[in-house]
Design an enzyme around this catalytic site. Structure first.
Site, PDB file in Angstrom:
ATOM      1  N   GLU A   7       0.846  -1.360   0.051  1.00 17.21           N
ATOM      2  CA  GLU A   7      -0.191  -0.039  -0.207  1.00 17.21           C
ATOM      3  C   GLU A   7       1.256   0.871  -0.455  1.00 17.21           C
ATOM      4  OE1 GLU A   7      -3.068   0.086   2.787  1.00 17.21           O
ATOM      5  OE2 GLU A   7      -3.071  -2.529   3.246  1.00 17.21           O
ATOM      6  N   ASP A  80      -1.565  -4.571   3.852  1.00 18.84           N
ATOM      7  CA  ASP A  80      -1.832  -4.132   5.037  1.00 18.84           C
ATOM      8  C   ASP A  80      -2.260  -5.699   5.797  1.00 18.84           C
ATOM      9  OD1 ASP A  80       0.004  -2.024   5.548  1.00 18.84           O
ATOM     10  OD2 ASP A  80      -1.678  -0.443   6.253  1.00 18.84           O
ATOM     11  N   ASP A  82      -5.397  -5.999   8.069  1.00 16.36           N
ATOM     12  CA  ASP A  82      -5.919  -6.138   8.141  1.00 16.36           C
ATOM     13  C   ASP A  82      -7.009  -6.116   7.651  1.00 16.36           C
ATOM     14  OD1 ASP A  82      -5.705  -3.487   7.194  1.00 16.36           O
ATOM     15  OD2 ASP A  82      -5.653  -2.529   8.894  1.00 16.36           O
ATOM     16  N   GLU A  84      -9.152  -3.892   6.151  1.00 14.34           N
ATOM     17  CA  GLU A  84      -9.189  -3.122   4.960  1.00 14.34           C
ATOM     18  C   GLU A  84      -8.162  -3.639   4.279  1.00 14.34           C
ATOM     19  OE1 GLU A  84      -9.394   1.597   4.029  1.00 14.34           O
ATOM     20  OE2 GLU A  84      -8.642   1.073   6.528  1.00 14.34           O
ATOM     21  N   TYR A 296       3.322  -4.400  13.182  1.00 16.94           N
ATOM     22  CA  TYR A 296       1.566  -3.464  13.191  1.00 16.94           C
ATOM     23  C   TYR A 296       1.140  -2.707  13.686  1.00 16.94           C
ATOM     24  CZ  TYR A 296      -2.090  -2.708   9.818  1.00 16.94           C
ATOM     25  OH  TYR A 296      -2.849  -2.099   9.317  1.00 16.94           O
ATOM     26  N   ARG A 298      -1.854  -1.386  13.829  1.00 16.18           N
ATOM     27  CA  ARG A 298      -3.507  -1.117  14.182  1.00 16.18           C
ATOM     28  C   ARG A 298      -3.603  -2.529  14.926  1.00 16.18           C
ATOM     29  NH1 ARG A 298      -2.358   2.630  10.283  1.00 16.18           N
ATOM     30  NH2 ARG A 298      -2.358   1.484   8.662  1.00 16.18           N
ATOM     31  N   HIS A 342      -3.599  -9.605  15.117  1.00 15.63           N
ATOM     32  CA  HIS A 342      -1.896  -9.711  15.033  1.00 15.63           C
ATOM     33  C   HIS A 342      -1.736  -9.677  16.432  1.00 15.63           C
ATOM     34  CE1 HIS A 342      -3.981  -7.393  11.961  1.00 15.63           C
ATOM     35  NE2 HIS A 342      -4.337  -6.479  12.696  1.00 15.63           N
TER      36      HIS A 342
END
Length: 687
Positions: A7, A80, A82, A84, A296, A298, A342
């Protein structure tokens, strides 16, 4: 050549170091396909099926991506880790024409050689349940935004919005303000006795009467208590002694990192988010080049991999000694509502100490990395140990208590101490030896009048905490949700604290009147659980959206048909209509403020509202007047009224003069008139 699609371009350098020469990295720079920005984009009659389209400024990028993918031996989608990121990867796969069963998806929780190599060894198919959960969130937010926002624009003010999560966060701020406004302080008194033991004065607080919790309410009552105490004697009735332990806190989640960095470092959510992203994607470190420092950022999990835990324990043993290593490794349990996708936020390598990287990191990056590093290090250390003494003292019907605590072993506190709002940071000292039956001499008796305090307004940190505790939003949504509250003037800041504006209160009041069943904490938390169900049970995401819509559409119809409005009435001005002679009213419409005739609809004359010119501001280039304007970030700047012929602008008020030393514009800063060139020391006395 193999192609790895990510991304953010910021990851490219750090990631390329671990991929080697046989790989090429390509960044999508976020979403490449999304719902249309200027239309609803959902087929209501067809299960709210999204009408995705290519993001306008990504067409050339997609052409380049397709060319590179066509030439690549193999393509890996490493967006990423997650929901999204999974959805972005799904859109990439769609654009590239990949089969849904193609094993093209890789993910890693950290940008390290080990994590990247492991990910490349086990590519998987794109997980549709994760994609569907994200689609449902995107669709729900679009439904609320596009269907509810026009109504509140019509009923309250133009150019405002409502959101499934943002409006609930605003509601928290407004309700807290109402609590504060309706709060009635109640008087109460404390009484502290200064009692002597072995020539040491011990301050003891009155806590009970007749063995029940007791707080005097007024001065008259206190005077009676003091008279009774003066006639009695102070006797030690209870002594409790013994060791206690304090367990280390869990490593950071997104929420706890945001709270701690806000409280301890004084960083705003925007700075925290930006710094955390940089630490995850890669920063320049002397001797290492561009590398990622943390996992990561988030996450709502406190889980830690066994490899990371063992590496940390080895580090603790080597640096601090065996005693600082816990008997059993510390295990932390993630709360049930968490996605637990995660690990917790932690440093990738314990060898990359804050001291080692300090020289080349930006100040914010360093401060946040140090906090993350020390929190993780502390989370794996032994408990702090204390020796506590608690003494109960009686005088007639009244009971006093004093406690002392001394540290016997620092444990994790040698590295990290938790932030507690309003906590006295100093440890209680040792008490003189006291035994049951001891009689103490009173040297002082101090009554103090106090009043109960209202609840505290939310700060960014405490609002994040409240959102997490109440199940509103998820790690990736806290910062952007809170940003909306101030950027759209629904709240303003009083120091660190949020205060709702009149507009924010009106929005909340209106939503409470017509949409209380869906814009509330309980329902919003329930919808988060429904989104989780899509992943956990495989529930069809269309069902989740349709169930919401079935209840929501009736509320929309009722609100739209109602005559209830909270619009500000137009304000009369002294400007005369040049068509009918009536008064011109200051109104606000879709495109901002304007002047409209009071005789509307008979007279439909309108005029623009001229910005007030600051007569003391003179353009140093052409001599024209300067006009105060607002930047997109809300900052005031000054531009020449003769724009576009003269494009001069300044962040400070200009005098029209030029500096005699360097020819730069002379500006006013407070009471000073100085050269705008920071390297020039010219200044003049103000008249």
């Amino acid at each position: 050549m193999k192609l790895v699609i990510i991304e953010s371009p910021s990851k490219s350098v750090a990631l390329s170091k671990y991929l080697g020469n046989g790989y090429q990295v390509f960044a999508t720079k976020g979403h490449i396909r999304d719902l249309p920005p200027k239309s609803f984009g959902l087929d209501v009659k067809n299960n709210f099926e999204p009408k995705y389209e290519i993001v306008a400024d990504k067409k050339e990028l997609i052409s380049e991506l397709k060319n590179k993918a066509a030439k690549a031996e193999e393509v890996f989608i490493a967006t990423d880790p997650d929901r999204e990121g999974e959805a972005i990867g799904w859109h990439v796969a769609h654009v590239l024409g990949f089969d849904q069963n193609k094993k093209c998806r890789i993910e890693f929780n950290e940008i390290s050689k080990k994590a990247v190599t492991k990910a490349l060894e086990s590519p998987r198919i794109i997980e549709k349940k994760l994609v569907d959960a994200q689609q449902a969130r995107r669709v729900l937010d679009r439904v609320v935004g596009y269907k509810l926002s026009p109504i509140i624009c019509k009923k309250i003010a133009p150019k405002i919005s409502a959101g499934r999560v943002q409006s609930v966060a605003l509601k928290l701020v407004v309700e807290r303000e109402k609590e504060i406004e309706s709060f009635v302080p109640e008087e109460f008194w404390t009484i502290t006795a200064g009692l002597e033991k072995d020539k040491t004065i011990v301050k003891c607080a009155l806590t009970t009467k007749n063995k029940k919790k007791y707080v005097p309410k007024n001065k008259e009552e206190v005077e009676g208590v003091v008279n009774e105490l003066n006639e009695g004697k102070y006797e030690v009735t209870e002594v409790k002694k013994g060791p206690t332990k304090q367990h280390a806190p869990a490593p950071f989640t997104t929420s706890t990192m945001q709270q701690d960095a806000g409280n301890k470092l004084g960083m705003s959510l925007a700075r925290i988010t930006s710094s955390a992203q940089a630490l995850y994607e890669g920063v320049e470190v002397k001797g290492e080049g561009r590398i990622a420092l943390v996992t990561y950022i988030r996450t709502d999990s406190v889980r830690v991999s066994s490899d990371a835990q063992n590496a940390c324990l080895d580090f603790i043993k080597a640096k601090y000694g065996d005693k600082f290593v816990p008997t059993k490794p510390n295990i932390y349990h993630t709360k049930e509502s968490a996605q637990d996708a995660h690990e917790a936020i932690r440093p990738i390598s314990m060898e990359m100490t804050p001291e080692r990287v300090k020289e080349t990191l930006e100040p914010d990056h360093y401060k946040l990395y140090k906090l993350i590093y020390e929190r993780f290090l502390a989370s794996q250390m032994a408990e702090a140990e204390y020796y506590n003494v608690s003494v109960g003292i009686s005088n007639g019907d009244y009971g006093f208590r004093v406690s002392g605590r001394t540290m016997s072993f620092p444990g994790f506190t040698s590295v990290y101490k938790e932030f507690v709002e309003g906590e006295n940071k100093e440890e209680s000292g040792k008490l003189p030896p006291m035994e049951k039956g001891d009689i103490l001499e009173c040297k002082s008796l101090t009554p103090e009048q106090r009043f109960t305090k209202p609840p505290t307004r939310y700060t960014e940190s405490s609002l994040v905490k409240a959102m997490e505790e109440k199940g509103i939003g998820r790690p990736a949504t806290y910062a952007p949700t809170i940003k909306v509250l101030t950027s759209r003037n629904y709240t303003e800041k009083d120091g660190r604290y949020f205060v709702p504006t009149k507009l924010g209160r009106n929005i909340t009041e209106y939503l409470d009147q017509f949409f209380s069943s869906v814009i509330n904490v309980k329902f919003t938390a329930h919808m988060e659980k429904r989104l989780d169900d899509i992943v956990e049970t495989g529930e069809n995401w269309h069902n989740v959206v349709n169930n919401f819509w079935d209840g929501f559409k009736g509320l929309l119809e009722k609100a739209d048909e109602s005559s209830v409005t909270m619009k500000e009435p137009p304000k009369e001005t002294d400007i005369v209509c040049d068509k009918c002679g009536g008064k011109m009213l200051l109104r606000e419409g879709k495109y901002g403020k304007f002047l409209g005739c009071a005789n509307f609809p008979k007279c439909r004359n309108i005029m623009p509202v001229e910005e007030k010119k600051l007569t003391s501001g003179i353009c140093p280039e052409c001599g024209g007047g300067m006009t105060a304007r607002k930047s997109k970030h809300g900052k005031t700047y000054f531009s020449c009224e003769n724009y576009p012929e003269c494009k001069f602008m300044s962040w400070d008020l200009t005098t029209g003069k030029k500096c005699p030393k360097c020819n730069s514009p002379i500006v006013k800063k407070g009471q000073k008139t100085i050269c705008s060139n920071h390297d020039c020391d010219y200044k003049e006395e103000n008249a």
